[in-house]
Scaffold this active site. Sequence first.
Site, PDB file in Angstrom:
ATOM      1  N   LYS A 172       0.858  -1.187   0.000  1.00 41.82           N
ATOM      2  CA  LYS A 172       0.000   0.000   0.000  1.00 41.82           C
ATOM      3  C   LYS A 172       0.891   1.232   0.000  1.00 41.82           C
ATOM      4  CE  LYS A 172      -3.858  -2.001   2.603  1.00 41.82           C
ATOM      5  NZ  LYS A 172      -4.674  -1.906   3.832  1.00 41.82           N
ATOM      6  N   HIS A 224       0.471   5.913   3.830  1.00 43.63           N
ATOM      7  CA  HIS A 224      -0.704   6.726   4.158  1.00 43.63           C
ATOM      8  C   HIS A 224      -0.323   7.798   5.178  1.00 43.63           C
ATOM      9  CE1 HIS A 224      -4.725   7.619   5.794  1.00 43.63           C
ATOM     10  NE2 HIS A 224      -5.209   7.083   4.686  1.00 43.63           N
ATOM     11  N   HIS A 268       0.145   7.072   8.937  1.00 47.18           N
ATOM     12  CA  HIS A 268       1.367   6.516   9.536  1.00 47.18           C
ATOM     13  C   HIS A 268       2.424   7.591   9.812  1.00 47.18           C
ATOM     14  CE1 HIS A 268       0.347   2.268   9.306  1.00 47.18           C
ATOM     15  NE2 HIS A 268      -0.183   2.512   8.126  1.00 47.18           N
TER      16      HIS A 268
END
Length: 581
Positions: free
Chosen positions: A136, A139, A142
């Site tokens: 992924k 984001h 995080h």
Amino acid sequence: MNGTTALCNNMTSAIRRAICEQLPQLKNVYHALEVPSKVQQNATTRPLLQWILPADVAQQEHDLLESVKSHQFDATYIEQVRVVPRNGRNAAKVEFQIRPDAFTAQLLQANTNLSMEPTLHAEHVVVEYSSPNIAKPFHVGHLRSTIIGNVLANLHQHLGYRTTRLNYLGDWGTQFGLLALGVQLSNVNVAQMRAAPIETLYNAYVTANKAATEDPKLAQQARELFSALEAGIDTAMSNQWKQYRQYTIEELTGVYERLGVHFDSYEWESQYSQREIGDVLTQLRTAGLLQREEDGREIVVVDQRRVPVIKSDGSTLYLARDIAAVLERQRRLQFSRMLYVVDNGQADHFNALFQTVSALDERLNDKLQHVKFGRIHGMSTRQGNAVFLRDVLNEARDVMREKRSLSSTTKVNSTLDDDHVSDILGVSAVLVNVLKQRRQRDYEFSWQQALQVNGDTGIKLQYTHCRLHNLLDNFKHIELAEVKPSWQHLTEEPSDALALLYELARFEQCVWQAKEQLEACVVVNYLFGLCNATSRALKRLPVKQEKCPEKQMQRLLLFRAAKRTLQQGMQLLGLKPLNQM
């Protein structure tokens, strides 16, 4: 950042050591010595370091104060010692009056007394932070874990603790079954994967998640795919999964480099898969901690809550893997403390984890800590359409490039990499805007506030560092190593000179307080104060216009120390100090 190098630059280290050597019974007094915040900064006042007696030594207060009175402290540094007993709510304290020239020399000489740094702490501190999921894009959710954890690791390393930085990546669980299903459903080919691996995998996951929500058969297929991986019976999927992990590390490395973040070890949830942790599950059962429910699940009871550890099909849940990870890390790393930098929402999980592992091994009871933080709201591009950190950092870089091109103070310099400088400024703005908040508070991200040049921002820190570098560069023909710092000269200057000197002296206590509170904002606010004191001093203590060479050189010593301290503080935050902008 090298912790030992940082230690060597402690600017009052020789003075602190001279006090500590006479007080070996007092733990952490080296770092607890403070420059009083309300000190009269004039020629008649002698510089002070004070030790305020902490509450945990209140029982021994009388004996401690009497023993201090009886000690002979090194007269090279200590002029006088004054014991101030408790007075109402004011705690007792010991004031060490420092010889002014020794105080000034310690702060203004370059690399003073390199052999005088404090003994390295015996404790081994492990910091687990960032810990995104594989396959992924990074984001923004995080970001706070990543940069707070990085600062806490930097602080411990700077203070001499043996420090291990762990990134524990989520590469296990049913989500991987969904990812594998999505690759099948989307007919992802090799060319797509090579061209943009993380975007391709993320889109495949989104496709599968949506499809599985609508079709229970697909959801079951995803579970079966993961079960095959967990059982180790699908070699092709196992190879695929390893490849996805590699793609993830390559993607993350670029983001971490921009953020000034690094790790000693990348570790994986899959290290603690069902096949790997059978002995831990046996330990839990033998200790009577795992209880079987009627539906086949196995749970632990924590504060009257029944918390699942093993699913009814026998596969492990996140808590089981975390229990195994703590026990394995304790054996492998022999840590004194382990800090988990994870958001507030995981408080129940860590409560269950800490109570369970402490029941297995009571030595772990005081070694584990959940460093909580709140959520960042509103962090997207200005169009509001992205939640991936790379897009936010790119936007910050582009805005800073635009601001620099419009600024009348930006000098044309063909040797400067415009993209590189704009990126560092943009990242500095984002990082400092996040780090200046108290970590447990939720807060609203604001582009306008983050990118201000005049407010308390990362741009201000970079601008001040550039001003100091430019000044010192203009006078690099002066050999400052030959100049002896003089308290007398500074007392004859406007009060801004001593104000800056005292601000420099507070750096080490600020670093210690930030470590004790596990709060990056303590360092950020100190650096804002240092920049303000520097700015006032630059205005009132001009170097170029000063006709007296001795005054010029003393001022340059002061500004060199300010630059060194600002640089060190910025590096603790993960910033890359610029010399030109």
